[in-house]
Design a protein around this motif. Structure first.
Motif, PDB file in Angstrom:
ATOM      1  N   SER A  31      47.771  24.859  25.833  1.00  0.00           N
ATOM      2  CA  SER A  31      46.773  24.586  26.859  1.00  0.00           C
ATOM      3  C   SER A  31      45.599  25.564  26.720  1.00  0.00           C
ATOM      4  O   SER A  31      45.614  26.467  25.903  1.00  0.00           O
ATOM      5  CB  SER A  31      47.395  24.647  28.248  1.00  0.00           C
ATOM      6  OG  SER A  31      48.083  25.852  28.389  1.00  0.00           O
ATOM      7  N   HIS A  32      44.599  25.311  27.534  1.00  0.00           N
ATOM      8  CA  HIS A  32      43.344  26.063  27.425  1.00  0.00           C
ATOM      9  C   HIS A  32      43.026  26.752  28.744  1.00  0.00           C
ATOM     10  O   HIS A  32      41.966  26.569  29.321  1.00  0.00           O
ATOM     11  CB  HIS A  32      42.219  25.119  27.002  1.00  0.00           C
ATOM     12  CG  HIS A  32      42.505  24.434  25.699  1.00  0.00           C
ATOM     13  ND1 HIS A  32      43.347  23.348  25.596  1.00  0.00           N
ATOM     14  CD2 HIS A  32      42.095  24.727  24.440  1.00  0.00           C
ATOM     15  CE1 HIS A  32      43.425  22.980  24.320  1.00  0.00           C
ATOM     16  NE2 HIS A  32      42.672  23.795  23.612  1.00  0.00           N
ATOM     17  N   GLU A  33      43.999  27.488  29.207  1.00  0.00           N
ATOM     18  CA  GLU A  33      43.847  28.162  30.495  1.00  0.00           C
ATOM     19  C   GLU A  33      43.182  29.536  30.318  1.00  0.00           C
ATOM     20  O   GLU A  33      42.923  29.966  29.192  1.00  0.00           O
ATOM     21  CB  GLU A  33      45.201  28.300  31.197  1.00  0.00           C
ATOM     22  CG  GLU A  33      46.159  29.295  30.569  1.00  0.00           C
ATOM     23  CD  GLU A  33      46.790  28.814  29.279  1.00  0.00           C
ATOM     24  OE1 GLU A  33      47.846  28.192  29.346  1.00  0.00           O
ATOM     25  OE2 GLU A  33      46.224  29.090  28.203  1.00  0.00           O
ATOM     26  N   GLN A  35      44.355  32.393  30.462  1.00  0.00           N
ATOM     27  CA  GLN A  35      45.130  33.292  29.588  1.00  0.00           C
ATOM     28  C   GLN A  35      44.704  33.133  28.127  1.00  0.00           C
ATOM     29  O   GLN A  35      44.568  34.111  27.395  1.00  0.00           O
ATOM     30  CB  GLN A  35      46.629  33.004  29.742  1.00  0.00           C
ATOM     31  CG  GLN A  35      47.509  33.936  28.897  1.00  0.00           C
ATOM     32  CD  GLN A  35      47.416  35.378  29.360  1.00  0.00           C
ATOM     33  OE1 GLN A  35      47.699  35.685  30.509  1.00  0.00           O
ATOM     34  NE2 GLN A  35      47.004  36.280  28.463  1.00  0.00           N
ATOM     35  N   HIS A  36      44.473  31.881  27.711  1.00  0.00           N
ATOM     36  CA  HIS A  36      44.021  31.639  26.333  1.00  0.00           C
ATOM     37  C   HIS A  36      42.642  32.265  26.102  1.00  0.00           C
ATOM     38  O   HIS A  36      42.398  32.891  25.068  1.00  0.00           O
ATOM     39  CB  HIS A  36      43.979  30.129  26.051  1.00  0.00           C
ATOM     40  CG  HIS A  36      43.348  29.791  24.734  1.00  0.00           C
ATOM     41  ND1 HIS A  36      43.869  30.207  23.527  1.00  0.00           N
ATOM     42  CD2 HIS A  36      42.215  29.090  24.431  1.00  0.00           C
ATOM     43  CE1 HIS A  36      43.089  29.774  22.551  1.00  0.00           C
ATOM     44  NE2 HIS A  36      42.079  29.102  23.061  1.00  0.00           N
ATOM     45  N   PHE A  37      41.765  32.120  27.077  1.00  0.00           N
ATOM     46  CA  PHE A  37      40.419  32.705  26.934  1.00  0.00           C
ATOM     47  C   PHE A  37      40.530  34.227  26.735  1.00  0.00           C
ATOM     48  O   PHE A  37      39.858  34.808  25.887  1.00  0.00           O
ATOM     49  CB  PHE A  37      39.561  32.442  28.181  1.00  0.00           C
ATOM     50  CG  PHE A  37      39.319  30.993  28.514  1.00  0.00           C
ATOM     51  CD1 PHE A  37      39.736  29.965  27.680  1.00  0.00           C
ATOM     52  CD2 PHE A  37      38.654  30.651  29.680  1.00  0.00           C
ATOM     53  CE1 PHE A  37      39.497  28.629  27.993  1.00  0.00           C
ATOM     54  CE2 PHE A  37      38.408  29.336  30.010  1.00  0.00           C
ATOM     55  CZ  PHE A  37      38.834  28.317  29.176  1.00  0.00           C
ATOM     56  N   LEU A  70      34.002  31.672  27.199  1.00  0.00           N
ATOM     57  CA  LEU A  70      33.285  30.393  27.330  1.00  0.00           C
ATOM     58  C   LEU A  70      33.635  29.375  26.243  1.00  0.00           C
ATOM     59  O   LEU A  70      33.238  28.209  26.341  1.00  0.00           O
ATOM     60  CB  LEU A  70      31.768  30.651  27.298  1.00  0.00           C
ATOM     61  CG  LEU A  70      31.184  31.354  28.535  1.00  0.00           C
ATOM     62  CD1 LEU A  70      29.745  31.772  28.268  1.00  0.00           C
ATOM     63  CD2 LEU A  70      31.263  30.460  29.766  1.00  0.00           C
ATOM     64  N   HIS A  71      34.417  29.779  25.233  1.00  0.00           N
ATOM     65  CA  HIS A  71      34.521  28.913  24.041  1.00  0.00           C
ATOM     66  C   HIS A  71      35.216  27.576  24.302  1.00  0.00           C
ATOM     67  O   HIS A  71      34.977  26.615  23.579  1.00  0.00           O
ATOM     68  CB  HIS A  71      35.185  29.666  22.880  1.00  0.00           C
ATOM     69  CG  HIS A  71      36.676  29.630  22.881  1.00  0.00           C
ATOM     70  ND1 HIS A  71      37.439  30.437  23.686  1.00  0.00           N
ATOM     71  CD2 HIS A  71      37.554  28.860  22.192  1.00  0.00           C
ATOM     72  CE1 HIS A  71      38.718  30.183  23.475  1.00  0.00           C
ATOM     73  NE2 HIS A  71      38.820  29.232  22.574  1.00  0.00           N
ATOM     74  N   ASP A  72      36.074  27.505  25.324  1.00  0.00           N
ATOM     75  CA  ASP A  72      36.759  26.237  25.636  1.00  0.00           C
ATOM     76  C   ASP A  72      36.420  25.738  27.048  1.00  0.00           C
ATOM     77  O   ASP A  72      37.110  24.863  27.568  1.00  0.00           O
ATOM     78  CB  ASP A  72      38.285  26.428  25.553  1.00  0.00           C
ATOM     79  CG  ASP A  72      38.825  26.341  24.137  1.00  0.00           C
ATOM     80  OD1 ASP A  72      38.188  25.682  23.293  1.00  0.00           O
ATOM     81  OD2 ASP A  72      39.887  26.933  23.880  1.00  0.00           O
ATOM     82  N   ILE A  73      35.380  26.250  27.648  1.00  0.00           N
ATOM     83  CA  ILE A  73      35.116  25.961  29.067  1.00  0.00           C
ATOM     84  C   ILE A  73      34.784  24.476  29.313  1.00  0.00           C
ATOM     85  O   ILE A  73      34.935  23.976  30.436  1.00  0.00           O
ATOM     86  CB  ILE A  73      34.005  26.893  29.621  1.00  0.00           C
ATOM     87  CG1 ILE A  73      34.032  26.918  31.143  1.00  0.00           C
ATOM     88  CG2 ILE A  73      32.622  26.515  29.086  1.00  0.00           C
ATOM     89  CD1 ILE A  73      35.296  27.460  31.754  1.00  0.00           C
ATOM     90  N   ALA A 134      40.233  34.363  15.802  1.00  0.00           N
ATOM     91  CA  ALA A 134      40.953  34.794  17.010  1.00  0.00           C
ATOM     92  C   ALA A 134      41.540  33.597  17.756  1.00  0.00           C
ATOM     93  O   ALA A 134      42.654  33.663  18.292  1.00  0.00           O
ATOM     94  CB  ALA A 134      40.004  35.578  17.921  1.00  0.00           C
ATOM     95  N   ASP A 135      40.810  32.508  17.770  1.00  0.00           N
ATOM     96  CA  ASP A 135      41.283  31.288  18.450  1.00  0.00           C
ATOM     97  C   ASP A 135      42.581  30.797  17.808  1.00  0.00           C
ATOM     98  O   ASP A 135      43.508  30.361  18.501  1.00  0.00           O
ATOM     99  CB  ASP A 135      40.183  30.222  18.357  1.00  0.00           C
ATOM    100  CG  ASP A 135      40.456  29.014  19.229  1.00  0.00           C
ATOM    101  OD1 ASP A 135      41.029  29.186  20.323  1.00  0.00           O
ATOM    102  OD2 ASP A 135      40.073  27.899  18.825  1.00  0.00           O
ATOM    103  N   LYS A 136      42.664  30.858  16.494  1.00  0.00           N
ATOM    104  CA  LYS A 136      43.875  30.408  15.793  1.00  0.00           C
ATOM    105  C   LYS A 136      45.010  31.427  15.972  1.00  0.00           C
ATOM    106  O   LYS A 136      46.161  31.050  16.195  1.00  0.00           O
ATOM    107  CB  LYS A 136      43.581  30.216  14.288  1.00  0.00           C
ATOM    108  CG  LYS A 136      42.419  29.284  13.994  1.00  0.00           C
ATOM    109  CD  LYS A 136      42.645  27.873  14.543  1.00  0.00           C
ATOM    110  CE  LYS A 136      41.382  27.024  14.481  1.00  0.00           C
ATOM    111  NZ  LYS A 136      40.389  27.289  15.538  1.00  0.00           N
TER     112      LYS A 136
HETATM  113 FE   LIG Z   1      40.552  27.969  22.069  1.00  0.00          FE
END
Ligand SMILES: [Fe+2]
Ligand SMILES: [Fe+2]
Length: 162
Positions: A31-33, A35-37, A70-73, A134-136
């Motif tokens: 998910s993209h919550e 915590q992920h950010f 902001l990358h997945d907002i 970092a995202d991966k």
């Molecule tokens: Fe992401």
């Protein structure tokens, strides 16, 4: 880091975070919550520290954190409208960055890094490369029960651990 704090307290930012949580309530994949950010922010900062903090013209801790936050907002727009979330996020990011009074060239670099974060295509700047990696790295694929069904894992074959 004052602008990071401002963003984390921003009503519209939090509204979008809740929208993403809502749309992903039954999602079996990552998910993209929030915590992920934060994971992406901290990992990109660690990667940057490991490289000796190259400024690349404008980079600093605040820029790395803001970019990651902001990358997945815009992810909720992918569920609601079918938009590519990297593009949606880059467009929404532009508004936040403007309100947070980042300089025009900083906004341009951040927005381009966010737009490139999904596939890594066009991730030519150090900021874009740090965000992509970092995202991966932020994804715990090694303990994922949905790994056999995961499109992202199949495409990337094996996500890096470090
Ligand atoms: Fe992401
Ligand atoms: Fe993403």
């Amino acid at each position: 880091m004052k602008r990071v704090k401002r963003l984390l307290e921003d009503a519209r930012f939090l509204e979008y975070v809740v929208k993403i949580e809502d749309r992903e309530a039954k999602r079996e994949f990552c998910s993209h919550e929030l915590q992920h950010f934060m994971d992406v922010a901290r990992i990109s900062y660690i990667l940057w520290l490991e490289q000796g903090c190259p400024q690349d013209g404008f980079l600093n801790k605040e820029i790395l954190y803001i970019t990651a936050l902001l990358h997945d907002i815009g992810r909720w727009q992918e569920y609601d409208y079918g938009y590519d979330h990297a593009i949606s996020s880059s467009k929404l990011a532009m508004q936040f960055l403007d309100e947070l009074e980042f300089k025009a060239h900083e906004i341009d670099e951040i927005v381009r890094a966010i737009a490139a974060h999904r596939k890594g295509e066009g991730a030519e700047t150090l900021l874009a490369k740090l965000l992509y990696k970092a995202d991966k790295l932020a994804r715990p694929c090694y303990k994922c029960e949905a790994i056999d069904k995961c499109y992202k894992y199949k495409v990337l074959k094996k996500l890096p651990l470090y």
